[in-house]
Design a protein around this motif. Structure first.
Motif: not given
Length: 476
Positions: A313-315, A448-455, A472-475
């Motif tokens: 997965p890539m941002e 990627p957003v799912e993973q970034a939400l962890i924590g 929303r930071a990922f727009d």
């Protein structure tokens, strides 16, 4: 220890499109997340059987914010199939239209979509649900400053649209980009009008946008280290700097597990195990075609597919481009990084991976990218030849294949088409939000957003503001 609870936010507001977030919260933090893209678009099906030249206009309707990027990708894919390159003036005119589109999109993203995560509007309180506690930290003076800039940003975005329309004929959905280059030869008056408008936009970016984002980051320091996710970045290459398309303002590249790699488009694949499409598991390459919708598919939860690069997965987006290019910070940014955070930073990587791959870091990178683009626009205007040819007529093949990799404001964009008997037999589109907001893949990896939400912290289950801030930071 608290009992785990699931919070569903549907829809995620202040984004473009239809998105649902379902997060599991335990002890005040997100421990699992799923994102659902809730709308079937069907553009790839619409394009089948059409003249290949139709795609440049039809695909722009995917997005009213970044239509220029889809026009570019579609034209470039057809150019690849036809073996055509645009002339120098055509490349520059395209860069200028795309640059204007980037600027309006970045300003929109912070001020008019994400801005209400940090700035309270004058009429918001009477309409806020009784349970919403938005965690706003600006005092009255700074909040008033933020609202003034919110309103000014509306005018600046209009100016950016005017810039794109000078060469594109209109905006949104330009008519001036087509296979072979750009439709209109620029006049001296158009170049002068573009330049005058750009100077005003640059002043706003330097004097208002960048300072406001750094100020917000200084007030929300806890969000400067929250939401790092995979900290993996992809850029397919944006704004060609030479006529052969070998050098870019934002160079193609991959950052994964702390290492840099060259970008190879053949390592891109889509997975659909958790998507409402019938063609099952297995790293399907783009050239292998799409699949029928299957709303009853066991385990599926999104119309978004799951693109992966070499299985990872890539941002994508401004922070990914800036990180891969290690772009130089603006003078404003270097000064404010020192003032607010005590950092001596010349380039984006000097801020640190944890900072850049965070809620506020992604906003900062977007503002810094706006400065990079507005400077490049002024250079491209100097290089543009008034009255010079902008278009090379492509010889459309009866049968061929072509693909194009480029960058949209929100991140990497890929278009691929197959032509049979003079018509589109297959068309595939891999836009930025598909990378960021994808569901799990066949290997079970979160998007990627799912993973970034962890924590991400959720101190109040009735007001999960940080979940919205992260998304929303990922727009999307």
């Amino acid at each position: 220890m608290s009992q785990p609870m699931t919070i569903a936010i549907d829809p995620i507001s202040r984004i473009e499109g239809h998105l649902k977030a379902s997060v599991m919260v335990e002890d005040g933090r997100v421990v699992d997340a799923r994102l659902t893209g809730g709308m079937y678009r069907g553009f790839e099906s619409i394009l089948k059987g059409r003249d290949p030249r139709d795609a440049v206009q039809i695909t722009q309707r995917i997005c009213g914010v970044c239509p220029v990027s889809h026009a570019l990708a579609s034209s470039m894919a057809l150019e690849k199939a036809a073996g055509t390159l645009p002339p120098r003036n055509g490349r520059l005119a395209r860069n200028l239209m795309q640059g204007a589109n980037f600027l309006q999109s970045h300003i929109l993203s912070f001020y008019h979509l994400a801005g209400q995560d940090f700035i309270e509007g004058p009429d918001s309180a009477p309409f806020r649900p009784r349970y919403a506690r938005p965690d706003l930290r600006f005092d009255a003076r700074l909040n008033a400053l933020g609202m003034d800039e919110y309103l000014e940003a509306l005018e600046v975005r209009r100016t950016c649209h005017e810039m794109a329309a000078l060469f594109g004929g209109r905006m949104p959905h330009v008519q001036g980009i087509l296979a072979g280059g750009a439709a209109a030869r620029p006049t001296k008056a158009q170049i002068a009008g573009f330049r005058a408008r750009c100077e005003g936009v640059r002043a706003f970016v330097e004097d208002k946008y960048l300072p406001m984002v750094y100020l917000a980051a200084s007030r929300y320091r806890d969000l400067c280290g929250m939401g790092s996710g995979y900290a993996a970045a992809l850029c397919m290459g944006g704004f060609p700097q030479d006529d052969g398309g070998q050098n870019f303002l934002f160079r193609p590249g991959v950052y994964c597990q702390g290492q840099d790699y060259p970008f190879d488009p053949l390592k891109v694949a889509e997975y659909v195990r958790y998507s409402w499409f019938a063609d099952g598991a297995g790293g399907r390459l783009l050239s292998q075609g799409g699949g029928a919708v299957d709303m009853n598919k066991a385990g599926a939860y999104s119309f978004s597919k799951a693109p992966r690069y070499d299985g990872h997965p890539m941002e994508v987006g401004p922070h990914a481009r800036m990180w891969i290019s290690h772009a130089e910070l603006s003078p404003v940014g270097a000064r404010l990084a020192r003032k607010y955070f005590g950092m001596e930073a010349a380039g984006i990587r000097d801020l640190g991976e944890r900072f850049v791959f965070s809620i506020m870091g992604r906003h900062l990178a977007r503002a810094e990218e706006a400065f990079v683009v507005v400077k490049a626009i002024q250079r491209w205007l100097d290089e543009l030849e008034p009255g010079g040819e902008t278009w090379t007529s492509p010889r459309l093949p009866s049968s061929a294949e072509g693909f194009a990799c480029t960058e949209a404001p929100r991140g990497s964009l890929l278009h691929a088409l197959s032509i049979r008997d003079g018509a589109i037999s297959q068309y595939q589109i891999l836009p930025a939000t598909l990378w960021n907001c994808s569901p799990r893949d066949d290997m079970g990896q979160r998007g990627p957003v799912e993973q970034a939400l962890i924590g991400v912290t959720v101190p109040d289950s009735e007001s999960p503001v940080n979940v919205g801030r992260l998304i929303r930071a990922f727009d999307p």
